[in-house]
Motif scaffolding. Structure first.
Motif, PDB file in Angstrom:
ATOM      1  N   ARG A   1       0.803  -1.209   0.000  1.00 47.72           N
ATOM      2  CA  ARG A   1       0.000   0.000   0.000  1.00 47.72           C
ATOM      3  C   ARG A   1       0.839   1.263   0.000  1.00 47.72           C
TER       4      ARG A   1
ATOM      5  N   ARG B   1      -4.484  -0.939  -1.760  1.00 52.48           N
ATOM      6  CA  ARG B   1      -5.552  -1.610  -1.020  1.00 52.48           C
ATOM      7  C   ARG B   1      -6.423  -0.630  -0.239  1.00 52.48           C
TER       8      ARG B   1
ATOM      9  N   PRO C   1      -8.085  -6.221   6.328  1.00 50.32           N
ATOM     10  CA  PRO C   1      -6.735  -6.607   6.735  1.00 50.32           C
ATOM     11  C   PRO C   1      -6.536  -8.105   6.533  1.00 50.32           C
TER      12      PRO C   1
ATOM     13  N   ASP D   1      -5.597 -13.943   2.775  1.00 50.98           N
ATOM     14  CA  ASP D   1      -5.826 -12.706   2.030  1.00 50.98           C
ATOM     15  C   ASP D   1      -6.167 -13.093   0.595  1.00 50.98           C
TER      16      ASP D   1
ATOM     17  N   ARG E   1      -3.017  -8.566  -2.915  1.00 55.36           N
ATOM     18  CA  ARG E   1      -2.486  -9.131  -1.680  1.00 55.36           C
ATOM     19  C   ARG E   1      -1.699  -8.054  -0.921  1.00 55.36           C
ATOM     20  N   ASP E   2      -1.826  -8.082   0.385  1.00 59.50           N
ATOM     21  CA  ASP E   2      -1.188  -7.076   1.229  1.00 59.50           C
ATOM     22  C   ASP E   2       0.319  -7.028   0.988  1.00 59.50           C
ATOM     23  N   ARG E   3       0.865  -5.812   0.985  1.00 55.37           N
ATOM     24  CA  ARG E   3       2.300  -5.517   0.867  1.00 55.37           C
ATOM     25  C   ARG E   3       2.855  -5.748  -0.541  1.00 55.37           C
TER      26      ARG E   3
END
Length: 222
Positions: free
Chosen positions: A8, A45, A52, A103, A120-122
């Motif tokens: 993000r 995101r 989360p 996720d 997907r996160d990060r």
């Protein structure tokens, strides 16, 4: 991406001749000059309202393959930002609630309107460092692949892939190849090249040679 194979930073970056331009964009978002070669319609995101993750998403080494998927999702003609955001939320819900993953499985999602979403996160954080996050999109091959989910269902070979979506897919592949030092003719593959699946559908899979060539041309221009 069918079946159950298990960041993000910017709001959006604008592709230009070495210059990232700022200005008002769809949905009231603002273009942020982060990297001039990033896809034109790039959203993180926070933009689309991601949940989360259910646990830590690990950053891993750079991928050696870019895997193209189709989401097996309706072939909507609503190409708006709002539809793209809704699709990202729905895919994340499916992956977390139905598949039981922590996720969204893929790192990136491209809507039929050409909006490129951090899934997907990060993922953005990792890509901008020349790294990757461990995904859940290609069974047995997640440690060295980065996945791009394309909204739509492309099983029928006569289904038209919207030009905006295909253009953003090429921009995204060029961005990733540039970040990772990959040859698009070697790196870009379809999900079916790794697993027993029809994904990314015949209409999209048969255009992969065109995608590789178009990606290579963008890299040459850059």
């Amino acid at each position: 991406m069918s079946g159950k194979n298990e960041g993000r930073l910017s709001r959006r970056a604008v592709l230009g001749a070495g210059i990232a331009a700022a200005g008002a964009v769809a949905g009231g978002l603002t273009a942020t000059p982060v990297h001039a070669k990033e896809p034109t319609l790039l959203y993180d995101r926070q933009d689309w309202g991601a949940r989360p993750p259910r646990g830590t998403i690990d950053i891993i080494g750079p991928p050696t393959a870019i895997v193209v998927h189709h989401a097996v999702w309706p072939n909507t003609m609503d190409f708006s930002w709002e539809r793209a955001a809704l699709t990202s939320r729905e895919i994340q819900d499916l992956h977390m609630d139905d598949n039981g993953w922590k996720d969204a499985g893929q790192q990136l999602t491209i809507s039929r309107g050409g909006h490129v979403m951090e899934a997907r996160d990060r993922s953005f954080e990792a890509i901008r460092q020349g790294l990757n996050v461990m995904g859940a999109h290609v069974g047995g091959h997640n440690s060295y692949t980065i996945g791009i989910e394309n909204e739509g269902t492309y099983t029928d070979p006569d289904t038209v892939v919207p030009s905006g979506q295909f253009g953003s897919l090429a921009q995204t592949c060029a961005w990733l190849c540039e970040r990772y030092g990959l040859d698009p003719h070697q790196a870009i593959a379809g999900h079916r090249d790794f697993n027993d699946t029809i994904c990314p559908g015949e209409a999209l899979y048969r255009r992969l040679p065109e995608l590789r060539d178009r990606t290579a041309r963008l890299l040459a221009e850059w």
